[in-house]
Structure formats: structure tokens, C-alpha cells
Design an enzyme around this catalytic site. Sequence first.
Site, short mmCIF file in Angstrom:
data_model
loop_
_atom_site.label_atom_id
_atom_site.label_comp_id
_atom_site.label_asym_id
_atom_site.label_seq_id
_atom_site.Cartn_x
_atom_site.Cartn_y
_atom_site.Cartn_z
N ASP A 6 22.35 29.08 -17.39
CA ASP A 6 21.54 28.84 -16.29
C ASP A 6 21.02 27.68 -16.24
O ASP A 6 21.06 26.98 -17.50
CB ASP A 6 20.39 29.91 -16.09
CG ASP A 6 19.39 29.78 -14.98
OD1 ASP A 6 19.85 29.32 -13.97
OD2 ASP A 6 18.27 30.07 -15.09
N LEU A 7 20.44 26.89 -15.29
CA LEU A 7 19.84 25.58 -15.26
C LEU A 7 18.42 25.59 -15.81
O LEU A 7 18.06 25.30 -16.69
CB LEU A 7 20.14 25.03 -14.10
CG LEU A 7 19.80 23.40 -14.10
CD1 LEU A 7 20.65 22.39 -14.87
CD2 LEU A 7 19.73 22.82 -12.62
N SER A 107 23.81 28.23 -11.37
CA SER A 107 22.45 28.24 -10.93
C SER A 107 22.26 28.70 -9.61
O SER A 107 23.01 28.17 -8.48
CB SER A 107 21.91 26.49 -11.32
OG SER A 107 20.69 26.50 -10.68
N LYS A 141 22.70 34.78 -8.00
CA LYS A 141 22.63 35.86 -8.86
C LYS A 141 21.00 36.54 -8.28
O LYS A 141 20.06 35.97 -7.84
CB LYS A 141 21.85 35.22 -10.30
CG LYS A 141 23.03 34.29 -10.64
CD LYS A 141 22.60 33.45 -11.95
CE LYS A 141 21.72 32.28 -11.70
NZ LYS A 141 21.32 31.42 -12.95
#
Length: 196
Positions: A6-7, A107, A141
Site C-alpha cells: 500500500d502507499l 493504493s 480495496k
Amino acid sequence: MLYIFDLGNVIVDIDFNRVFGAWSDFSRVPLATLKQKFVMGEAFHQHERGEISDEAFAEALCHEMELSLSYEQFSHGWQAIFVGLRPEVIAIMRQLREQGHRVVVLSNTNRLHTTFWPDEYPEVRGAADNIYLSQEMGMRKPEARIYQRVLEAEGFSAADTVFFDDNVDNIEGAHRLGITSILVTGKETIPQYFAK
């Protein structure tokens, strides 16, 4: 192996208080009031899927929060979320690629943020084989289909994949598909995982 990062709060530190601080300065609405009124509701999710424009998102959020801001003020505050890069994670990503693994970023983000962070943190693109962004994919997500799309695109099975995210829902969503999912609770999570 496929490693998915993830970012926000995984590769780059983010802080929503900075957003509220900027909006509070512009609007003179107290910080505590803004924090109370902010919800990641339908407009937020639509924006992350790329279903509504940045302007429509700004308008919806200002309406929800009873906030009087120009689009420029809103954008300036929205960009303030980014704090800085986690160089230790960038180093791990590069190392994994050198070892022959596939490394990608997945992301939940939005156009407003992607006009900012790729230029601000070019190291992210440099350390990843590919970057998957919710607003470009039309899904976010923890929807199962977003993980499935990444696995298909990368040609890996869930069993050969490790996923790092700071959000419990996202971790559970990936875990349900059989992906090894690691909840990132602080800067030490990822270095400790690979130290093992």
C-alpha cells in the site's frame, strides 16, 4: 513471489490532521469540529474509484462538513496529507526486486493526490515494477475484485503473494482470498517482517 505494498502509512507517511489544519486555517472552523464532521462516506469512495471528478468531490465534502472553501483551498489542504517517504521501505522494495521478486504498489487514492505524490516522491515509482491505483482501476480495496485484478495482471496466485497495508479492512479483504496479509502498525513493521 509477488509483494504488494500500500502507499499511505506504508511507503509514505500521511497525516489527516495536516489536511484539517490547512482547512481550519482557511475557513476559521476549529480543527476539532472538522475532525468530528469528516467521514469517509460515499463521495470519498466514489472519488477513489474515479467515479466523480475532483471538483464534485470537493463540493460534496465541503457540503457534508459545512465548510466554505474555494476549490484551490480545498486542494491545497487535501495535498497537505503527505508527510514524507519511508526510505527503509523503499530500500526493502529495491532489494526484493534485485532478488528477482515482483514488487507492486496498490493504493486507494484519487486524482487530486496523484497530481502530487509521484512528482514529490519519484523514489516510489523507481522502487516498484508497477503501480495500481484505485481511481484508474474503477475499484478500491477491500473489494475482492481489485486484488484479483492485480494477481491476474501480475500472473501470480494468492499463495505466492504477500500484501502490506495499514488498514484492517483491506488486510482482511486480501486475507479472505488466501493472500498472506501483514497489517502495518508502524515504521518498524516491514523491516521486522523481513528481518525474520
